[in-house]
Design an enzyme around this catalytic site. Sequence first.
Site, PDB file in Angstrom:
ATOM      1  N   ASP A 205      27.891  -7.183  -5.148  1.00  0.00           N
ATOM      2  CA  ASP A 205      27.916  -5.708  -4.890  1.00  0.00           C
ATOM      3  C   ASP A 205      29.130  -5.135  -5.787  1.00  0.00           C
ATOM      4  OD1 ASP A 205      27.819  -3.132  -3.672  1.00  0.00           O
ATOM      5  OD2 ASP A 205      26.877  -4.140  -2.103  1.00  0.00           O
ATOM      6  N   HIS A 267      24.902  -0.602  -7.289  1.00  0.00           N
ATOM      7  CA  HIS A 267      26.017  -1.933  -6.655  1.00  0.00           C
ATOM      8  C   HIS A 267      26.180  -2.895  -7.736  1.00  0.00           C
ATOM      9  CE1 HIS A 267      26.294   0.239  -2.822  1.00  0.00           C
ATOM     10  NE2 HIS A 267      25.033   0.377  -2.481  1.00  0.00           N
ATOM     11  N   GLU A 331      20.545   2.673  -2.699  1.00  0.00           N
ATOM     12  CA  GLU A 331      21.805   3.676  -3.283  1.00  0.00           C
ATOM     13  C   GLU A 331      22.180   3.406  -4.548  1.00  0.00           C
ATOM     14  OE1 GLU A 331      24.263   3.505   0.941  1.00  0.00           O
ATOM     15  OE2 GLU A 331      24.753   2.073  -0.302  1.00  0.00           O
TER      16      GLU A 331
END
Length: 757
Positions: A205, A267, A331
């Site tokens: 991440d 990410h 995202e």
Amino acid sequence: MLNCIKTLVAFVVVVSAFSCGQKTQPYNKGINITPKPLELVSKNGKFILKKSTVFVAGNEALSTIADFFIAKINRATGYALGKSSEKNSDNSIELAIVAGLTVNDEGYLLDVSSNGIQIKAKTPQGIFYGMQTLMQLLPAEIESQKPVVTEWLIPCLSVRDEPRFKYRGQHLDVCRHFFDLEYIKKQMDVLAMFKINKFHWHLTDDQGWRIESKKYPQINRISTQRTEGEGNTYGPYFYTFEQIREIVAYARERFIEIIPEIELPGHGVAALAACPELSCTGGHFEVRNIWGVANDVYCAGNDATIAFLTDIIEEVIPLFDSKYFHIGGDECPKIRWEKCPKCQARIKQEKLKDEHELQSWVVAQIEKVLLKHNKKMIGWDEILEGGLATSATVMSWRGEQGGIDAANLGHDVIMTPGNWLYLDHYQGNSAVEYPTIGGYTTLEETYGYEPLPKGLDSNKAHHILGAQANEWTEYIHSPQHCEYMAFPRMIALAEVTWSAKEQRDYKDFERRIDNLSVRLDAHNINYHIPIPEQKSTRTVNHVAFIDSALIDLTTTRPMKIVYTLDGSEPDQNSAEYRQPFRFTANATLKVRSVMLSGKMSRVRTIEIEKQTYAPALSAEPTNVFKAEYYKGKHLKVAELNGKTPDETEQIADPKQYKYHVGDYAEVYERDLCSTVVSGYFSVPADGIYYLSSLADELWIDGKLQISNEGQLKKGAASDKTIALAKGVHAIKAIRLGNIIKGWPSQWDNSFWQISDK
Ligand code: ACM
Ligand code: ZN
């Protein structure tokens, strides 16, 4: 006479076997099998597990399972049970693989009679689950890590059981905070007890990359650590290939499949810090030290990005035996791609409509790599947005719609919707719990989740493989805290995914938690125990009153509550709360809940204070506030003393202060700025008002009311009530510019809340 003595001796022996020794602990009463089995028929009598009990295991796979449980039983009982390939004693636990049983591949039949136990299944996994059920029929002490003297009785019964869903999972983010090998193994031990069969390991991440790369050693050096807002270094932390193999083998022994996740195309800042050439802008990047979503993502127009991700994935694939591989996909902001010549050239060259299709194009490239290695791809539900890759399984997290859409398109789906299945949500009132990222999901809500969403075509139901609870760890810093958030909600998820819908019964589940918790105690799992909250008023830890204060208490599930009023810590022998308190003088009330085992929740302290109405000022109410800005990073309010603000302005609403950047926007060290907002507010009547603030300090009429200095502001649990006279009062809030535990103060715009509710 002799005869008579013999009879008497026999009588005494019988009595001691069934009623002397330890009396049944209250938490061991009843049947506590969890998840609840499909069919259970009780019979008369008991099977006694003895030193001489023998496992019958006719092949190697069964023998391995027998060894696993022989070792467990040995730890708790001290017995060294034997094992044989054929049945030659009555007091035996017979394991048998049988084709054609009326259960699915993970199901089993269990029969307990006073002279023997039989477990039949189609597969070793089914046998393993039958054995876990058998363990749950023994006293909870069977999970003990050291010998316990008790009667190891199993009630006679027969069970036919199988899971409702194939996928019963837990996710863990080890990037925001790292959890070592020992921790992961301990989780495997307890997840297996509840027949969880998937562990989704979120390995990369923005804030950290947690798996070794042999091909890109700069990843190991740079991406595995970060400098936190407070200045300390977090890491380097990552798992070596050898450690990963060790965990995968450990999980396999417990019939848990580990699914790795390598996040793309968003990410990825931790990787970009080591390989900035894979970004759209070229960098510079640091491993991110704030939470939220980063705008910098892998450059989709750069062939080197696909080559890097392919290399990484091809390094990771051989370490895992799951047929699945998770590629993230959630995202991923598109704003870098919109401005990047390489990304725009890719859109043109591949005749893509927009950046969403560009994301799908990246995912499709990675899908080819996975298919080449016979792996099935899983992605978060955003991968639907630019067209779904042909073979993808979708994890529906932003609600259920992604899952419904994907299943209706004929794709497999794993349900992980936030409202029910996010383990990082609060499980009690925020005034009594540790700070979390937000959300509120009680045990009962998790338990109430139905994996087959309404609105799904019934002929598509088979695409719902099951459900998973997700544990993101931005605000979960320690292994103990990680367990606190996961348990017992993970056990609720186990029942949601295993048990037949008509078998589910929350009240009965609640009853079983006392037994299950003793089992978790044996594994030193720090599960959540509900903390008393206020019932008919807001839950605050500082309660003001004029004439009297009513404090009535409740818990998120029924619990015994104990209390003290003399400042001492309550223990299980303290007075039991039975009815509401009515206070007419200052008091310190300390409360906590107690489980049937005697284990207690954390202590909560409530200060009750008699006040007079703080007098109103003679000032007129105004609709403007003064905002003063002090540029830079400040850890203490005292650092602002004697300083002249860099800027001052009048604002109509404190929320509109200049340096508020909006939730999850980028905030760098250079952007930090402290803000002091002051002005007046008025209240319509004399009364007790509720006051809440996430600021470092909140002052009313020149008196400090709330101090959160040095605290994680997001979770400040320092709300209170206060007596105010009708009219105008002065207010001042100080918000320091800093980043504490990944939360930049400039993400907050609420300086205070004052209300009469
Ligand atoms: C997620 O929670 N971002 C999948
Ligand atoms: Zn680009």
